[in-house]
Motif scaffolding. Sequence first.
Motif, PDB file in Angstrom:
ATOM      1  N   ASN A  13       0.839  -1.191   0.000  1.00 41.78           N
ATOM      2  CA  ASN A  13       0.000   0.000   0.000  1.00 41.78           C
ATOM      3  C   ASN A  13       0.882   1.251   0.000  1.00 41.78           C
ATOM      4  O   ASN A  13       2.106   1.157  -0.117  1.00 41.78           O
ATOM      5  CB  ASN A  13      -0.939  -0.013   1.209  1.00 41.78           C
ATOM      6  N   ARG A  14       0.286   2.388   0.157  1.00 44.34           N
ATOM      7  CA  ARG A  14       1.042   3.637   0.080  1.00 44.34           C
ATOM      8  C   ARG A  14       2.083   3.763   1.184  1.00 44.34           C
ATOM      9  O   ARG A  14       3.078   4.471   1.034  1.00 44.34           O
ATOM     10  CB  ARG A  14       0.074   4.819   0.130  1.00 44.34           C
ATOM     11  N   ALA A  15       1.839   3.069   2.299  1.00 43.43           N
ATOM     12  CA  ALA A  15       2.789   3.130   3.419  1.00 43.43           C
ATOM     13  C   ALA A  15       3.919   2.119   3.260  1.00 43.43           C
ATOM     14  O   ALA A  15       4.824   2.065   4.090  1.00 43.43           O
ATOM     15  CB  ALA A  15       2.054   2.887   4.734  1.00 43.43           C
ATOM     16  N   GLY A  16       3.861   1.314   2.188  1.00 40.92           N
ATOM     17  CA  GLY A  16       4.898   0.321   1.962  1.00 40.92           C
ATOM     18  C   GLY A  16       4.659  -0.998   2.661  1.00 40.92           C
ATOM     19  O   GLY A  16       5.533  -1.868   2.668  1.00 40.92           O
ATOM     20  N   ASN A  17       3.471  -1.168   3.249  1.00 39.75           N
ATOM     21  CA  ASN A  17       3.127  -2.419   3.919  1.00 39.75           C
ATOM     22  C   ASN A  17       2.406  -3.350   2.955  1.00 39.75           C
ATOM     23  O   ASN A  17       1.799  -2.905   1.982  1.00 39.75           O
ATOM     24  CB  ASN A  17       2.227  -2.134   5.126  1.00 39.75           C
ATOM     25  N   PRO A  18       2.447  -4.667   3.205  1.00 42.57           N
ATOM     26  CA  PRO A  18       1.758  -5.612   2.321  1.00 42.57           C
ATOM     27  C   PRO A  18       0.278  -5.268   2.190  1.00 42.57           C
ATOM     28  O   PRO A  18      -0.348  -4.765   3.134  1.00 42.57           O
ATOM     29  CB  PRO A  18       1.946  -6.965   3.017  1.00 42.57           C
ATOM     30  N   LEU A  19      -0.272  -5.522   1.016  1.00 43.13           N
ATOM     31  CA  LEU A  19      -1.685  -5.235   0.785  1.00 43.13           C
ATOM     32  C   LEU A  19      -2.561  -6.056   1.731  1.00 43.13           C
ATOM     33  O   LEU A  19      -2.262  -7.212   2.033  1.00 43.13           O
ATOM     34  CB  LEU A  19      -2.065  -5.581  -0.655  1.00 43.13           C
ATOM     35  N   ASP A  20      -3.622  -5.445   2.185  1.00 41.05           N
ATOM     36  CA  ASP A  20      -4.641  -6.154   2.973  1.00 41.05           C
ATOM     37  C   ASP A  20      -5.667  -6.676   1.980  1.00 41.05           C
ATOM     38  O   ASP A  20      -6.421  -5.905   1.395  1.00 41.05           O
ATOM     39  CB  ASP A  20      -5.279  -5.191   3.965  1.00 41.05           C
TER      40      ASP A  20
END
Length: 393
Positions: A296-303
């Motif tokens: 996502n935009r924060a660089g975390n894996p997609l939920d």
Amino acid sequence: MASISVRKDTGKLFLDFRFRNIRCREQTELKDSPANRKRAQNLLDRVQAEIMLGIFDYRATFPNSTNLQKLDATASVITSSAAQNPNMETFADLWFNENKVLWRKSYTNSVTNIIEGRIIPFFKGIPVDQITKQQVLAFRTHICKLKKKNGDLLSPTHVNRHMKLLRAILLEAADRFAFTSCYRGIKPLKVAKSDIKPFTIEEINLILDNCREDFREYFLIRFFTGMRTAEIDGLKWKYVDFANRRIHIRETLVKGEVTYTKNDASQREIHMSEPVYNAFLLMKLRTQKFEYVFVNRAGNPLDHNGVTKRVWYPLLRALQLAKRNPYQMRHTAATLWLVSGESPEWIANQMGHANTEMLFRVYSRYVPNLTRNDGSEANSLFSKILKSGNKDK
């Protein structure tokens, strides 16, 4: 279930377990640390084993416990219990602790909810060797009447999941304490075949041509690789092999936890077709600086739940396509490979199946929907055979 917890006010560990149908909490002097948790767990394991064997001496183990007075008050009621087999809550707790090392965290949580929330309350206080078949069937009837948060009854699959755990506990108890399990002869509820609806070639193009630009490669890769949801969620750049055009499936991401794949057969290498290879090249320009491929935009894996609700379903509605969950993209990949004439063994390997059984049982019946073949080719051949035979006469 018996557990190790920490008091917020003191930071010290305490044991939480059941004895004589009473929930007991015993404070230790151990500060919370990995080493101390191991010590506390060893103590708890010993306590649980002694409870099951009927030799647990509460006063000797916890001489200063505030629970002693409460336990002494119940002693006269259960003086003969030491000679009996353990009750359901005691043995279920022991069985859980012996087996949880084999399970994923998500599955452990699921089992905990079923045993603590359903099995133990229903069979509480009953020795495992005295549970009857009638009581087991009554439990199943009880589960069948339960409703989920949305008001729907539990599905046959969900009910069978409860019964499978109960069966495992009772069979293990019967084996250990030499009695005949009352569960024998009870069959699972019939479960309808999974509703598999692979996308047609026209639908795939419609989706890829009209989806959000930042999700086109995500959907394309899912359509043409057959990766499971947890596999694409947990795909890291270190597992994308551009040189050999392979995707190495080694981990999954389930409820935010990185874990092993579904099974050993799921540990595999997926071949990158040209469209998939190009899609990864485009993704590389966008997310290579992150650990995961799809973020996502924060660089975390997609939920994946968020993707499904906010991107996938709105897209299908906008295109006036029948509502289907994203997992149908995996089913679509299997049917496309079958249509293309690839070896069934190769397809099964790409999908992470142990053999070709599921491939033929589940997917082959959908191939005519994509190829528009309905037996007409065979009909034409048979007609030609008959015509040639008539000419010979």
